[in-house]
Design a protein around this motif. Structure first.
Motif, mmCIF file in Angstrom:
data_model
loop_
_atom_site.group_PDB
_atom_site.id
_atom_site.type_symbol
_atom_site.label_atom_id
_atom_site.label_comp_id
_atom_site.label_asym_id
_atom_site.label_seq_id
_atom_site.Cartn_x
_atom_site.Cartn_y
_atom_site.Cartn_z
ATOM 1 N N MET A 1 4.573 35.158 33.620
ATOM 2 C CA MET A 1 5.232 35.627 34.740
ATOM 3 C C MET A 1 5.111 34.341 36.033
ATOM 4 O O MET A 1 6.261 34.185 36.539
ATOM 5 N N ALA A 2 4.237 33.841 36.238
ATOM 6 C CA ALA A 2 3.805 32.811 37.374
ATOM 7 C C ALA A 2 4.852 31.438 36.566
ATOM 8 O O ALA A 2 5.496 30.932 37.484
ATOM 9 N N GLU A 3 4.937 31.379 35.501
ATOM 10 C CA GLU A 3 5.663 30.128 35.021
ATOM 11 C C GLU A 3 7.028 30.389 35.400
ATOM 12 O O GLU A 3 7.802 29.551 35.992
ATOM 13 N N ASP A 4 7.622 31.487 35.025
ATOM 14 C CA ASP A 4 8.937 31.939 35.548
ATOM 15 C C ASP A 4 9.134 31.705 37.195
ATOM 16 O O ASP A 4 10.434 31.247 37.652
ATOM 17 N N LEU A 5 8.463 32.312 37.923
ATOM 18 C CA LEU A 5 8.482 32.245 39.543
ATOM 19 C C LEU A 5 8.446 30.807 39.841
ATOM 20 O O LEU A 5 9.256 30.396 40.874
ATOM 21 N N LEU A 6 7.421 29.905 39.299
ATOM 22 C CA LEU A 6 7.560 28.721 39.795
ATOM 23 C C LEU A 6 8.724 27.710 39.463
ATOM 24 O O LEU A 6 8.963 26.782 40.035
ATOM 25 N N ALA A 7 9.275 28.150 38.219
ATOM 26 C CA ALA A 7 10.397 27.306 37.577
ATOM 27 C C ALA A 7 11.748 27.645 38.558
ATOM 28 O O ALA A 7 12.542 26.937 38.300
ATOM 29 N N ASP A 8 11.894 28.710 39.436
ATOM 30 C CA ASP A 8 12.963 29.028 39.943
ATOM 31 C C ASP A 8 13.002 27.967 41.290
ATOM 32 O O ASP A 8 12.943 28.403 42.303
ATOM 33 N N VAL A 9 13.633 26.779 40.906
ATOM 34 C CA VAL A 9 13.704 25.923 41.999
ATOM 35 C C VAL A 9 14.743 26.086 43.087
ATOM 36 O O VAL A 9 14.859 25.392 43.982
ATOM 37 N N ASP A 10 15.533 27.328 42.911
ATOM 38 C CA ASP A 10 16.622 27.828 44.020
ATOM 39 C C ASP A 10 15.906 28.399 45.118
ATOM 40 O O ASP A 10 16.543 28.602 46.205
ATOM 41 N N ARG A 11 14.438 28.665 45.108
ATOM 42 C CA ARG A 11 13.673 29.258 45.977
ATOM 43 C C ARG A 11 12.747 28.309 46.573
ATOM 44 O O ARG A 11 12.354 27.460 45.852
ATOM 45 N N PRO A 12 12.585 28.613 47.996
ATOM 46 C CA PRO A 12 11.540 27.614 48.518
ATOM 47 C C PRO A 12 10.097 27.561 47.929
ATOM 48 O O PRO A 12 9.678 28.475 47.481
ATOM 49 N N LEU A 13 9.423 26.477 47.728
ATOM 50 C CA LEU A 13 8.401 26.234 47.098
ATOM 51 C C LEU A 13 7.066 27.145 47.586
ATOM 52 O O LEU A 13 6.222 27.718 46.895
ATOM 53 N N PRO A 14 6.892 27.369 48.953
ATOM 54 C CA PRO A 14 5.801 27.906 49.375
ATOM 55 C C PRO A 14 5.974 29.516 49.067
ATOM 56 O O PRO A 14 5.219 30.075 48.617
#
Length: 112
Positions: A1-14
């Protein structure tokens, strides 16, 4: 799940970092963090190499997400510092919400 969250580059990094940490560590705060750590430490023979490989993989994911915006050289020490902050907050926060609130502050400071 963390991998999917981090891969969503349309959202801000923080935002992605806080949510990834929330999935990885945010479920284990306060006394539960100590209990989970004790169970892991006391049962490494049963848990096998996952106790080493999973944390390394999470660090790689965090480092990779940060590197996209700041470069690889900067990313590794920032990721390691975030992980250290997260571990400390797990033991100091009484609730998941408190952990996430304080982690947001740490992430904002580290990814400026």
């Amino acid at each position: 799940m963390a991998e999917d969250l981090l891969a969503d580059v349309d959202r801000p990094l923080p935002e992605r970092l806080v949510e990834a940490f929330g999935q990885w560590a945010g479920r284990y705060v306060g006394p539960l963090a100590r209990d989970v750590a004790a169970v892991i430490a006391g049962n490494t023979n049963l848990l096998g190499e996952i106790t080493q490989t999973a944390p390394r993989r999470f660090e790689e994911l965090i480092t990779g997400a940060i590197a996209v915006e700041s470069g690889q050289e900067t990313a590794a020490p920032v990721a390691q510092t975030m992980i250290s902050a997260s571990i400390g907050l797990q033991h100091r926060a009484a609730t998941r919400e408190s952990y996430l609130e304080r982690l947001r502050v740490a992430v904002e400071l580290l990814v400026r």
